[in-house]
Design a protein around this motif. Structure first.
Motif, mmCIF file in Angstrom:
data_model
loop_
_atom_site.group_PDB
_atom_site.id
_atom_site.type_symbol
_atom_site.label_atom_id
_atom_site.label_comp_id
_atom_site.label_asym_id
_atom_site.label_seq_id
_atom_site.Cartn_x
_atom_site.Cartn_y
_atom_site.Cartn_z
ATOM 1 N N ALA A 124 4.415 8.642 -14.001
ATOM 2 C CA ALA A 124 4.597 7.931 -12.738
ATOM 3 C C ALA A 124 3.302 8.001 -11.942
ATOM 4 O O ALA A 124 2.772 9.086 -11.703
ATOM 5 C CB ALA A 124 5.745 8.533 -11.943
ATOM 6 N N TYR A 125 2.790 6.850 -11.576
ATOM 7 C CA TYR A 125 1.546 6.748 -10.815
ATOM 8 C C TYR A 125 1.865 6.353 -9.374
ATOM 9 O O TYR A 125 2.757 5.545 -9.141
ATOM 10 C CB TYR A 125 0.645 5.657 -11.392
ATOM 11 C CG TYR A 125 0.229 5.891 -12.819
ATOM 12 C CD1 TYR A 125 -0.978 6.510 -13.107
ATOM 13 C CD2 TYR A 125 1.033 5.482 -13.877
ATOM 14 C CE1 TYR A 125 -1.376 6.715 -14.420
ATOM 15 C CE2 TYR A 125 0.641 5.684 -15.185
ATOM 16 C CZ TYR A 125 -0.560 6.299 -15.458
ATOM 17 O OH TYR A 125 -0.943 6.508 -16.753
ATOM 18 N N ILE A 126 1.131 6.878 -8.425
ATOM 19 C CA ILE A 126 1.211 6.416 -7.047
ATOM 20 C C ILE A 126 -0.056 5.617 -6.770
ATOM 21 O O ILE A 126 -1.174 6.092 -7.012
ATOM 22 C CB ILE A 126 1.348 7.578 -6.054
ATOM 23 C CG1 ILE A 126 2.708 8.261 -6.259
ATOM 24 C CG2 ILE A 126 1.218 7.070 -4.609
ATOM 25 C CD1 ILE A 126 2.977 9.402 -5.313
ATOM 26 N N TYR A 127 0.146 4.394 -6.281
ATOM 27 C CA TYR A 127 -0.953 3.492 -5.958
ATOM 28 C C TYR A 127 -1.052 3.311 -4.444
ATOM 29 O O TYR A 127 -0.027 3.286 -3.749
ATOM 30 C CB TYR A 127 -0.716 2.115 -6.575
ATOM 31 C CG TYR A 127 -1.047 2.037 -8.041
ATOM 32 C CD1 TYR A 127 -2.219 1.430 -8.462
ATOM 33 C CD2 TYR A 127 -0.178 2.541 -8.997
ATOM 34 C CE1 TYR A 127 -2.523 1.339 -9.819
ATOM 35 C CE2 TYR A 127 -0.479 2.456 -10.346
ATOM 36 C CZ TYR A 127 -1.650 1.857 -10.743
ATOM 37 O OH TYR A 127 -1.950 1.772 -12.074
ATOM 38 N N HIS A 128 -2.273 3.154 -3.964
ATOM 39 C CA HIS A 128 -2.528 2.842 -2.559
ATOM 40 C C HIS A 128 -3.501 1.669 -2.533
ATOM 41 O O HIS A 128 -4.628 1.793 -3.018
ATOM 42 C CB HIS A 128 -3.116 4.058 -1.837
ATOM 43 C CG HIS A 128 -3.512 3.789 -0.425
ATOM 44 N ND1 HIS A 128 -4.772 4.067 0.037
ATOM 45 C CD2 HIS A 128 -2.825 3.270 0.617
ATOM 46 C CE1 HIS A 128 -4.846 3.741 1.310
ATOM 47 N NE2 HIS A 128 -3.676 3.247 1.682
ATOM 48 N N ASN A 129 -3.023 0.545 -2.019
ATOM 49 C CA ASN A 129 -3.847 -0.675 -1.955
ATOM 50 C C ASN A 129 -4.480 -1.027 -3.299
ATOM 51 O O ASN A 129 -5.647 -1.404 -3.379
ATOM 52 C CB ASN A 129 -4.918 -0.543 -0.872
ATOM 53 C CG ASN A 129 -4.320 -0.507 0.513
ATOM 54 O OD1 ASN A 129 -3.243 -1.040 0.758
ATOM 55 N ND2 ASN A 129 -5.007 0.143 1.435
ATOM 56 N N GLY A 130 -3.708 -0.884 -4.360
ATOM 57 C CA GLY A 130 -4.168 -1.263 -5.696
ATOM 58 C C GLY A 130 -4.929 -0.201 -6.455
ATOM 59 O O GLY A 130 -5.286 -0.405 -7.608
#
Length: 73
Positions: free
Chosen positions: A11-17
């Motif tokens: 599971a990855y967390i992305y912020h603004n791509g």
């Protein structure tokens, strides 16, 4: 021991791509489950986007044991 892709949970967390964080777990021997946990603090501005992306795997999608929490402070 070789493991199939369905035995993993990423599971990855992305912020603004941009990917910022990865949690990874795998099924253990004998049907046991490893636990993956992470914490990230972000300073967000209006218009920022944050999302989670999971890779295909029954251990992310096939059981009701995955959770995500967020707080606005």
């Amino acid at each position: 021991m070789s493991r199939s892709a369905s035995q993993y949970c990423k599971a990855y967390i992305y912020h603004n791509g941009n990917p910022l964080l990865l949690s990874h777990s795998i099924e253990g021997n004998g049907g046991t489950y490893e636990v993956a946990s992470n914490t990230i603090l972000l300073t967000l501005t209006v218009g920022d986007q944050v999302w989670i992306k999971t890779e295909t795997g029954t251990y992310c999608h096939g059981y009701p044991f995955t959770a995500f929490s967020g707080w606005k402070i």
